[in-house]
Design a protein around this motif. Sequence first.
Motif, PDB file in Angstrom:
ATOM      1  N   PRO A 112      45.426  44.309  21.459  1.00 12.08           N
ATOM      2  CA  PRO A 112      46.031  45.478  22.113  1.00 12.08           C
ATOM      3  C   PRO A 112      45.192  46.094  23.216  1.00 12.08           C
ATOM      4  N   GLU A 113      43.877  46.120  23.042  1.00  8.40           N
ATOM      5  CA  GLU A 113      43.036  46.768  24.055  1.00  8.40           C
ATOM      6  C   GLU A 113      42.972  45.963  25.356  1.00  8.40           C
ATOM      7  N   PHE A 114      43.263  44.653  25.278  1.00  7.30           N
ATOM      8  CA  PHE A 114      43.139  43.822  26.474  1.00  7.30           C
ATOM      9  C   PHE A 114      44.156  44.216  27.542  1.00  7.30           C
ATOM     10  N   GLU A 115      45.315  44.713  27.127  1.00  2.00           N
ATOM     11  CA  GLU A 115      46.324  45.113  28.106  1.00  2.00           C
ATOM     12  C   GLU A 115      45.790  46.134  29.097  1.00  2.00           C
ATOM     13  N   GLN A 116      44.789  46.899  28.694  1.00  2.00           N
ATOM     14  CA  GLN A 116      44.311  47.991  29.527  1.00  2.00           C
ATOM     15  C   GLN A 116      43.365  47.552  30.642  1.00  2.00           C
ATOM     16  N   PHE A 117      42.926  46.291  30.630  1.00  2.00           N
ATOM     17  CA  PHE A 117      42.031  45.861  31.720  1.00  2.00           C
ATOM     18  C   PHE A 117      42.383  44.473  32.261  1.00  2.00           C
ATOM     19  N   VAL A 118      43.607  43.997  31.970  1.00  2.00           N
ATOM     20  CA  VAL A 118      44.030  42.684  32.441  1.00  2.00           C
ATOM     21  C   VAL A 118      45.226  42.818  33.388  1.00  2.00           C
ATOM     22  N   VAL A 119      45.148  42.116  34.513  1.00  2.00           N
ATOM     23  CA  VAL A 119      46.277  41.921  35.418  1.00  2.00           C
ATOM     24  C   VAL A 119      46.747  40.486  35.230  1.00  2.00           C
ATOM     25  N   THR A 120      47.980  40.304  34.748  1.00  2.00           N
ATOM     26  CA  THR A 120      48.513  38.968  34.481  1.00  2.00           C
ATOM     27  C   THR A 120      49.438  38.547  35.617  1.00  2.00           C
ATOM     28  N   CYS A 121      49.189  37.370  36.187  1.00  2.00           N
ATOM     29  CA  CYS A 121      49.984  36.853  37.296  1.00  2.00           C
ATOM     30  C   CYS A 121      50.823  35.671  36.813  1.00  2.00           C
ATOM     31  N   ILE A 122      52.150  35.807  36.945  1.00  4.65           N
ATOM     32  CA  ILE A 122      53.053  34.723  36.564  1.00  4.65           C
ATOM     33  C   ILE A 122      54.049  34.476  37.688  1.00  4.65           C
ATOM     34  N   ALA A 123      54.734  33.342  37.602  1.00  6.33           N
ATOM     35  CA  ALA A 123      55.738  33.002  38.614  1.00  6.33           C
ATOM     36  C   ALA A 123      56.592  31.858  38.092  1.00  6.33           C
ATOM     37  N   PRO A 124      57.832  31.759  38.581  1.00  8.11           N
ATOM     38  CA  PRO A 124      58.660  30.598  38.253  1.00  8.11           C
ATOM     39  C   PRO A 124      58.397  29.419  39.182  1.00  8.11           C
ATOM     40  N   SER A 125      57.467  29.562  40.108  1.00 15.40           N
ATOM     41  CA  SER A 125      57.301  28.598  41.195  1.00 15.40           C
ATOM     42  C   SER A 125      56.885  27.214  40.721  1.00 15.40           C
TER      43      SER A 125
END
Length: 389
Positions: free
Chosen positions: A222-235
Motif C-alpha cells: 500500500p505505501e508504494f502507491e505514494q511514491f511510484v509513477v506507473t507508465c502503461i500503454a496499449p502500444s
Amino acid sequence: MTLYNFDYVIERKGTDAVKWGGLTSIYGADDLLPMWVADMDFPAPPEVIEALEQRIRHGVFGYGMASFEFYQSIRNWVQKRYHWSIEDEWIIPSSGVVTALAFAIQALTEEGDEVLIQTPVYPPFNQMIENNNRVVVTNPLLLHNGKYEIDFDDFEKKLQSGVKLFILCSPHNPVGRVWTGDELEKMGKLCAKYDVKIISDEIHADIIFKPNKHRPIANIHPEFEQFVVTCIAPSKTFNIPGLQASVMIIPNPDIREKVQKAQSKVGFHGLNILGRVALAAAYNHGEQWLEDLLVYLQENRDFAMAFIEKDIPNLQVIAPEGTYLMWIDCRRLGLDEEELKKRLVEKGKLALEPGGKYGVEGTGFVRMNIGCPRALLEDGLNRLKTALL
C-alpha cells in the motif's frame, strides 16, 4: 483453438514505418530483414480497426476530450489483468511512455540530481536523464546461469549515495525478465527507506509468458502507491505505437500535480482523438486477441531458442519471461560490436539491435524482435545463421 491468424505476412514497406523504412539511415542498406525496432509485424486487433474506421466515418475531428469510457477501459483492464483498483483521477494521459519519463524526471528531480537505472536497459532511459541535465547512475544487472538478477547490495549503495529517482523497467527490456513479487517488494522497500521515488515503465506488462505473472510495483504494498509513477500503454500489447496513446497512473496527488505542471509547460493537453479511440477499443475488446497472440509469441520464442541451440550453438539465448524481444549473447564468437554488426548486415542481410546501445554491459549481445509471423522469424534465424557461422 485460436480465433486470430498471426501467420499472414503484411507488406510494410512504403508505409513510413521506421522499422522497414529506416534501414538505410541506420544500417546503410535497405535490403535487410528488419528485426530491430520494437513493434510487431501483425495488424492491430480487428476490433480496434473497426472502432477507428467508425470514428473516421463520422468525419469531424475537432478538439476532443477523454470520455468516461476512456477512463473506465483503463480501470477495468488494470483491475482484471493485475488486480489493482485505480481511480480516474490517478490517470494522466501522455503521448508515449518515453514522453512520460521525461515529464516525470522534470517533475520529480532538479538539474544535477542523480537518477538510477538498471543496465543493460532501454536506451531512452539514459537519454531522457541526460537530456534533462540529470546524472545517470547505474545498477548493472548480473547474469547468472542464463538469467539476469538484481545486485541488491549495489542497488542499496547507489540509493544511499544520494539518488533521487529510480527508473524501473518491468518487464525488463532488453533482457526479458519479469520481476517476481519478492524482487519488486525488496526494491520498493529500499526506495521507501531512502526516500527515492520510482518511475515504473510497464509498457510490456501485457506480454508475459506462462507461468510468469506481472505485478505493478505500485500495487505490491500500500505505501508504494505514494511514491511510484506507473507508465502503461496499449502500444506494445496491441501493436498501435504509432497512434501515440499512453497513460501514467499516479495515486499521490502532490506528484500528480507536479507532473501535470511539467506537461503544461510544453503545452501538452491530452491525446489525439484516434489514439483515445484505439486505447479504449483495445482495452475493452482486445483481450481474446491478446490471449491468442501470447500463445503465438511463446511458440515463436520456443522455436527461436530451439533453432539457435541446434544450428548456432556458439550463441546463448537469454530466455525471455516476457516481451517479444530476444536478448542473444554472441560473446563466444569473439567479435567486437562493429564486426558483429558488419557480419549481420553484409552476410546475413539482417538488422538487429546492437547490445552496446543498452549500456556497456550489453556489449557482445544483440536484440532480436520475434513479434512477427513465423515465416519471417524462420527467415531471420536462417539469416542469423548465415551471418555468424
